[in-house]
Design a protein around this motif. Sequence first.
Motif, PDB file in Angstrom:
ATOM      1  N   VAL A   1       0.840  -1.200   0.000  1.00 29.45           N
ATOM      2  CA  VAL A   1       0.000   0.000   0.000  1.00 29.45           C
ATOM      3  C   VAL A   1       0.872   1.247   0.000  1.00 29.45           C
ATOM      4  O   VAL A   1       0.654   2.190  -0.781  1.00 29.45           O
ATOM      5  CB  VAL A   1      -0.960   0.010   1.205  1.00 29.45           C
ATOM      6  CG1 VAL A   1      -1.619   1.383   1.362  1.00 29.45           C
ATOM      7  CG2 VAL A   1      -2.025  -1.055   1.065  1.00 29.45           C
ATOM      8  N   LEU A   2       1.872   1.284   0.876  1.00 30.50           N
ATOM      9  CA  LEU A   2       2.740   2.450   0.951  1.00 30.50           C
ATOM     10  C   LEU A   2       3.498   2.660  -0.348  1.00 30.50           C
ATOM     11  O   LEU A   2       3.610   3.793  -0.840  1.00 30.50           O
ATOM     12  CB  LEU A   2       3.713   2.316   2.118  1.00 30.50           C
ATOM     13  CG  LEU A   2       3.102   2.287   3.524  1.00 30.50           C
ATOM     14  CD1 LEU A   2       4.208   2.281   4.579  1.00 30.50           C
ATOM     15  CD2 LEU A   2       2.160   3.458   3.752  1.00 30.50           C
ATOM     16  N   ARG A   3       4.021   1.589  -0.924  1.00 28.13           N
ATOM     17  CA  ARG A   3       4.758   1.722  -2.188  1.00 28.13           C
ATOM     18  C   ARG A   3       3.854   2.240  -3.299  1.00 28.13           C
ATOM     19  O   ARG A   3       4.261   3.078  -4.116  1.00 28.13           O
ATOM     20  CB  ARG A   3       5.374   0.384  -2.583  1.00 28.13           C
ATOM     21  CG  ARG A   3       6.488  -0.070  -1.647  1.00 28.13           C
ATOM     22  CD  ARG A   3       7.178  -1.314  -2.164  1.00 28.13           C
ATOM     23  NE  ARG A   3       8.127  -1.822  -1.161  1.00 28.13           N
ATOM     24  CZ  ARG A   3       7.985  -2.970  -0.515  1.00 28.13           C
ATOM     25  NH1 ARG A   3       6.934  -3.758  -0.760  1.00 28.13           N
ATOM     26  NH2 ARG A   3       8.880  -3.351   0.380  1.00 28.13           N
ATOM     27  N   ARG A   4       2.630   1.742  -3.347  1.00 24.88           N
ATOM     28  CA  ARG A   4       1.701   2.209  -4.375  1.00 24.88           C
ATOM     29  C   ARG A   4       1.437   3.716  -4.211  1.00 24.88           C
ATOM     30  O   ARG A   4       1.434   4.468  -5.193  1.00 24.88           O
ATOM     31  CB  ARG A   4       0.384   1.432  -4.285  1.00 24.88           C
ATOM     32  CG  ARG A   4      -0.621   1.791  -5.386  1.00 24.88           C
ATOM     33  CD  ARG A   4      -1.921   1.016  -5.230  1.00 24.88           C
ATOM     34  NE  ARG A   4      -1.712  -0.416  -5.277  1.00 24.88           N
ATOM     35  CZ  ARG A   4      -1.584  -1.114  -6.415  1.00 24.88           C
ATOM     36  NH1 ARG A   4      -1.660  -0.492  -7.581  1.00 24.88           N
ATOM     37  NH2 ARG A   4      -1.397  -2.422  -6.374  1.00 24.88           N
ATOM     38  N   CYS A   5       1.213   4.124  -2.987  1.00 25.08           N
ATOM     39  CA  CYS A   5       0.965   5.543  -2.739  1.00 25.08           C
ATOM     40  C   CYS A   5       2.174   6.394  -3.113  1.00 25.08           C
ATOM     41  O   CYS A   5       2.028   7.468  -3.723  1.00 25.08           O
ATOM     42  CB  CYS A   5       0.606   5.758  -1.272  1.00 25.08           C
ATOM     43  SG  CYS A   5      -0.988   5.048  -0.790  1.00 25.08           S
ATOM     44  N   MET A   6       3.343   5.933  -2.749  1.00 29.92           N
ATOM     45  CA  MET A   6       4.552   6.681  -3.066  1.00 29.92           C
ATOM     46  C   MET A   6       4.759   6.797  -4.567  1.00 29.92           C
ATOM     47  O   MET A   6       5.152   7.843  -5.083  1.00 29.92           O
ATOM     48  CB  MET A   6       5.753   6.019  -2.392  1.00 29.92           C
ATOM     49  CG  MET A   6       5.734   6.127  -0.877  1.00 29.92           C
ATOM     50  SD  MET A   6       6.962   5.065  -0.046  1.00 29.92           S
ATOM     51  CE  MET A   6       8.488   5.832  -0.572  1.00 29.92           C
ATOM     52  N   GLN A   7       4.474   5.728  -5.288  1.00 23.24           N
ATOM     53  CA  GLN A   7       4.651   5.735  -6.745  1.00 23.24           C
ATOM     54  C   GLN A   7       3.692   6.706  -7.429  1.00 23.24           C
ATOM     55  O   GLN A   7       4.008   7.243  -8.499  1.00 23.24           O
ATOM     56  CB  GLN A   7       4.450   4.322  -7.298  1.00 23.24           C
ATOM     57  CG  GLN A   7       5.584   3.365  -6.959  1.00 23.24           C
ATOM     58  CD  GLN A   7       5.227   1.913  -7.215  1.00 23.24           C
ATOM     59  OE1 GLN A   7       4.129   1.592  -7.699  1.00 23.24           O
ATOM     60  NE2 GLN A   7       6.148   1.014  -6.888  1.00 23.24           N
ATOM     61  N   LEU A   8       2.551   6.942  -6.812  1.00 26.37           N
ATOM     62  CA  LEU A   8       1.569   7.851  -7.404  1.00 26.37           C
ATOM     63  C   LEU A   8       1.892   9.322  -7.142  1.00 26.37           C
ATOM     64  O   LEU A   8       1.225  10.205  -7.670  1.00 26.37           O
ATOM     65  CB  LEU A   8       0.163   7.518  -6.889  1.00 26.37           C
ATOM     66  CG  LEU A   8      -0.391   6.169  -7.355  1.00 26.37           C
ATOM     67  CD1 LEU A   8      -1.715   5.856  -6.651  1.00 26.37           C
ATOM     68  CD2 LEU A   8      -0.582   6.140  -8.867  1.00 26.37           C
ATOM     69  N   GLY A   9       2.899   9.567  -6.334  1.00 26.54           N
ATOM     70  CA  GLY A   9       3.408  10.920  -6.138  1.00 26.54           C
ATOM     71  C   GLY A   9       2.395  11.889  -5.561  1.00 26.54           C
ATOM     72  O   GLY A   9       1.620  11.563  -4.658  1.00 26.54           O
ATOM     73  N   ASP A  10       2.362  13.104  -6.114  1.00 27.71           N
ATOM     74  CA  ASP A  10       1.518  14.170  -5.569  1.00 27.71           C
ATOM     75  C   ASP A  10       0.035  13.937  -5.805  1.00 27.71           C
ATOM     76  O   ASP A  10      -0.791  14.689  -5.272  1.00 27.71           O
ATOM     77  CB  ASP A  10       1.923  15.507  -6.184  1.00 27.71           C
ATOM     78  CG  ASP A  10       3.284  15.981  -5.705  1.00 27.71           C
ATOM     79  OD1 ASP A  10       3.740  15.482  -4.660  1.00 27.71           O
ATOM     80  OD2 ASP A  10       3.883  16.837  -6.378  1.00 27.71           O
ATOM     81  N   ALA A  11      -0.310  12.923  -6.594  1.00 27.18           N
ATOM     82  CA  ALA A  11      -1.727  12.611  -6.803  1.00 27.18           C
ATOM     83  C   ALA A  11      -2.361  12.010  -5.555  1.00 27.18           C
ATOM     84  O   ALA A  11      -3.585  11.971  -5.442  1.00 27.18           O
ATOM     85  CB  ALA A  11      -1.884  11.649  -7.983  1.00 27.18           C
ATOM     86  N   VAL A  12      -1.531  11.526  -4.638  1.00 26.72           N
ATOM     87  CA  VAL A  12      -2.027  10.939  -3.389  1.00 26.72           C
ATOM     88  C   VAL A  12      -1.677  11.857  -2.232  1.00 26.72           C
ATOM     89  O   VAL A  12      -0.507  12.225  -2.041  1.00 26.72           O
ATOM     90  CB  VAL A  12      -1.416   9.542  -3.152  1.00 26.72           C
ATOM     91  CG1 VAL A  12      -1.801   9.014  -1.778  1.00 26.72           C
ATOM     92  CG2 VAL A  12      -1.882   8.581  -4.232  1.00 26.72           C
ATOM     93  N   LYS A  13      -2.687  12.219  -1.454  1.00 27.42           N
ATOM     94  CA  LYS A  13      -2.494  13.117  -0.315  1.00 27.42           C
ATOM     95  C   LYS A  13      -3.088  12.456   0.935  1.00 27.42           C
ATOM     96  O   LYS A  13      -4.271  12.592   1.224  1.00 27.42           O
ATOM     97  CB  LYS A  13      -3.157  14.470  -0.596  1.00 27.42           C
ATOM     98  CG  LYS A  13      -2.575  15.156  -1.838  1.00 27.42           C
ATOM     99  CD  LYS A  13      -3.131  16.532  -2.039  1.00 27.42           C
ATOM    100  CE  LYS A  13      -2.596  17.169  -3.309  1.00 27.42           C
ATOM    101  NZ  LYS A  13      -1.112  17.304  -3.303  1.00 27.42           N
ATOM    102  N   PRO A  14      -2.244  11.726   1.665  1.00 33.91           N
ATOM    103  CA  PRO A  14      -2.731  11.009   2.857  1.00 33.91           C
ATOM    104  C   PRO A  14      -2.697  11.897   4.096  1.00 33.91           C
ATOM    105  O   PRO A  14      -2.100  12.974   4.106  1.00 33.91           O
ATOM    106  CB  PRO A  14      -1.731   9.851   3.008  1.00 33.91           C
ATOM    107  CG  PRO A  14      -0.698  10.055   1.932  1.00 33.91           C
ATOM    108  CD  PRO A  14      -0.853  11.424   1.399  1.00 33.91           C
TER     109      PRO A  14
END
Length: 281
Positions: A48-61
Amino acid sequence: MSTYLIGDIQGCDSALEKLLHQISFSPSRDTLYLLGDLINRGPASAEVLRRCMQLGDAVKPLLGNHDLHLLASAYGVRKPGKRDTLQSILNAPDRSDLLHWVSQQPLARCLESASGQRLLMVHAGVLPQWSLADTLALADEVHQQIKSDALPEFLMHMYGNTPNQWDSQLSGADRLRVIVNALTRIRFCSTDGVMDFESSESADAAPAGLIPWFECPERKTMNDIIAFGHWSTLGLMNRPNLMALDTGCVWGGCLSAMEIGSDFEERRLHQIHCEQAQKPG
């Protein structure tokens, strides 16, 4: 160009992948706001973390209690519990990158529409004495500790149920602990904001003398929209000024994404049914 708010993922990467496919998510076009508890209890927290990181600024947790628990476990403040599934992160070759990314995320976010309507996002809730501006400022006090060299010291004093009520005169570890507990743990409180940490039942099973935090009659954020997760037994809630989006993915419920229009009034729910990764109890 779409904006989505997503409830607790809790390490269920397969459900997240399916949900992103269902909404045809494009990181060059769309934005995901994740309402905390990205990891733990599910089978694929590191993924989950890797996926979020790969999506860059499109993900804002933003951070939830399980995300903070990861940091505490990584720094030896708390040992992972029997039901925790943090080892895929703690033993990962990219552990340092994963932990650093988590530590840089805030505890609250806010969007404002062209008409001036404000949407506050937190993991669990807010205290009745806090305005939206108060909430963002107090969340930032904690954020500054977490993303700095002060993190180990902060984590050592983060746990505890007291003080259980806000007082603007609080300072040091007590002040930070109240802020963390409100933003990442609260469900029920008294009408004047004394927090309870014993019950995780549904809203209609409130302990005697307590009410769901969002029902406090003098809550200063009453005229703002608040989106939150954390409370799986509450289930989906979609009121004009309130969105609850923890729909129990890790318990065999759904992973939910609320697509919101630019005025926050137009909303469309997207859900993926999840395989049960944990049994209640």
